[in-house]
Design a protein around this motif. Structure first.
Motif, PDB file in Angstrom:
ATOM      1  N   GLU A 146       0.853  -1.191   0.000  1.00  0.00           N
ATOM      2  CA  GLU A 146       0.000   0.000   0.000  1.00  0.00           C
ATOM      3  C   GLU A 146       0.884   1.235   0.000  1.00  0.00           C
ATOM      4  OE1 GLU A 146      -2.878   0.015   3.097  1.00  0.00           O
ATOM      5  OE2 GLU A 146      -3.594  -2.018   2.681  1.00  0.00           O
ATOM      6  N   PRO A 197       6.095  -0.566  -2.130  1.00  0.00           N
ATOM      7  CA  PRO A 197       5.188   0.533  -2.502  1.00  0.00           C
ATOM      8  C   PRO A 197       5.915   1.538  -3.393  1.00  0.00           C
ATOM      9  CG  PRO A 197       5.867   0.722  -0.201  1.00  0.00           C
ATOM     10  CD  PRO A 197       6.361  -0.606  -0.689  1.00  0.00           C
ATOM     11  N   ASP A 246      -6.836   6.316  -2.690  1.00  0.00           N
ATOM     12  CA  ASP A 246      -5.385   6.468  -2.796  1.00  0.00           C
ATOM     13  C   ASP A 246      -4.861   7.650  -1.977  1.00  0.00           C
ATOM     14  OD1 ASP A 246      -5.237   4.325  -4.582  1.00  0.00           O
ATOM     15  OD2 ASP A 246      -5.723   5.626  -6.272  1.00  0.00           O
TER      16      ASP A 246
END
Length: 460
Positions: A146, A197, A246
């Motif tokens: 993430e 990420p 996001d």
């Protein structure tokens, strides 16, 4: 006698040395020197083909162990992963380099070869993918990484939430780890192959967005409207702020649009009834007409978004659409045209002073003049009036010297040299088709006073 023996021994040693050297050279012409290792495999005294077979055999016998927290892995063999090593060219190169030095010196020197061995090893991607899928079935699904993102906390406000690595494996990275482990005969640390990420907490764009959001806590947008001030506070701005999955932020344009609607409800005059202090009748109620203004909600929504993007407090007027906005709630003001249909009189006020007072003729019954609060939007001199007369059921063309339009259906003020009389009950028998018929000499004066946007107040 002793001398002859020494010479004989020396010659024998030389012959022996030459013989040993010749035999050694012949022996190692197609064999690797003593103390030669390739990929940690001892290939001393082996031919190139023998060395290649031994390396492949040693390679195939290795066991590959995996280590990953909270997940169980079975030990695998190279065959399980389709691992192969292609050492022929490297072995041939090693043999050619060996020939450049004395075999005896080479035999006395350790020759380990470990450089670029990873380039010699290949792995079947499909088999590795199958192994990963089997592991996932046994240990459960993996989590994706993430990215760092903006988040709102009731206790801390907006902040950057750190990125999370997750457990999803990057096949190409894991492949590299396995090959490294094969060369070093080590355990594969699967966590080193996790997908990473793409956005971390120190990402410049993310930091900039947070700084911009934080700037909103200290900014205000003050709208000066009709002599009043309406302040868009940081609390209101926060209520409009949106964060997507996001962490990217935007503003709720519909909420801004609705907010401007509440301002229009409080201040706008378009389509409103008004009270007006007339010349002859005192206070009367004016019906809605073309006079009136409101906030242009589409344009002003974008203007507010631009202010928010700039991130600095600002005081300004909002975008206005319509006619009559003068910085106050009184859009009639002190300069206007007053048409009293009950008394068939027209008055013109400039800066609060009556400069014209004249009888007129308004619409005849059936083609009545429509009352309302209007405003001048077009002026022509001379002009030609055209249209359809429902009373005669004919099209008409009527030239006039002056034309002042005040609504969008054809009503206006113009000179009417065909009228025998003005005022009184003339409109009952000789009324207009809705326009304000005005004596020609007065019309010339009115045209000089009138201007686009000037209120025209028509009432019974």
């Amino acid at each position: 006698m002793m001398m002859k023996k020494l010479i004989g021994v020396s010659l024998a040693l030389v012959v022996l040395g030459l013989t040993v050297g010749l035999l050694g050279k012949q022996y190692y012409a197609e064999r690797y020197y003593y103390n030669t290792e390739f990929a940690s495999v001892d290939i001393s005294n082996l031919t190139q083909a023998e060395a290649n077979d031994k390396i492949i055999e040693s390679f195939s016998q290795q066991v590959i162990n995996f280590n990953e927290a909270d997940r169980q892995w079975e030990a695998l063999t190279p065959n399980d992963l389709g691992l192969t090593i292609q050492a022929e060219e490297a072995l041939a190169l090693l043999m050619s380099q060996q020939h450049k030095q004395n075999w005896l010196l080479g035999a006395l020197t350790d020759t380990p070869v470990d450089d670029d061995l990873q380039a010699l090893i290949s792995l079947d991607d499909a088999r590795l993918q199958a192994v990963l899928e089997a592991n996932n079935q046994a240990n459960g699904p993996r989590s994706l990484p993430e990215d760092a993102k903006l988040r709102y906390s009731e206790s801390q406000g907006y902040l950057i939430e750190a990125a999370q690595t997750g457990t999803q494996v990057d096949i190409s990275s894991l492949k590299k780890q396995i090959i490294e482990a094969m060369v070093q005969q080590d355990t594969v640390d699967v966590s080193r192959a996790y997908l990473q990420p793409t956005i971390t907490a120190d990402d410049p764009t993310l930091v900039s967005e947070l700084e911009q959001i934080q700037a909103l806590t200290s900014m205000e947008i003050t709208l000066t409207l009709a002599g009043y001030e309406e302040v868009i506070t940081p609390e209101m701005i926060y209520s409009w702020l949106l964060l997507d999955e996001d962490g990217a932020y935007s503003f709720d344009e519909e909420m801004i649009y609705d907010y401007l609607g509440t301002l229009n409800d409080a201040y706008a005059t378009y389509d409103d009834y008004r009270y007006f202090n007339s010349t002859l009748q005192g206070e009367i109620q004016l019906e809605p007409g073309t006079l009136g203004w409101s906030i242009d909600r589409e344009v002003e929504t974008q203007a507010i978004l631009d202010d928010l993007k700039a991130g600095e407090s600002v005081t300004r007027e909002p975008a206005i659409v319509g006619i009559g906005y003068n910085g106050s709630l009184d859009d009639i003001g002190i300069s206007y045209i007053e048409v009293d249909m009950t008394y068939q009189m027209m008055y013109v006020y400039i800066d609060g002073v009556a400069v014209i007072s004249t009888p007129i003729v308004t619409g005849q019954i059936g083609t009545n003049t429509v009352p309302g609060a209007y405003a001048v939007w077009n002026m022509e001199s001379p002009s030609q009036l055209t249209g359809y007369n429902p009373r005669t059921e004919k099209e008409y063309v009527q030239p006039v010297d002056y034309w002042i339009a005040f609504d969008y259906t054809g009503q206006g003020v113009h000179d009417a040299n065909w009228q025998p009389t003005f005022g009184g009950d003339a409109y009952l028998t000789n009324g207009s088709l809705g326009c304000i018929n005005t004596p020609p000499d007065v019309m010339a004066q009115l045209y000089n006073y009138a201007y686009n946007g000037m209120p025209v107040l028509v009432f019974q």
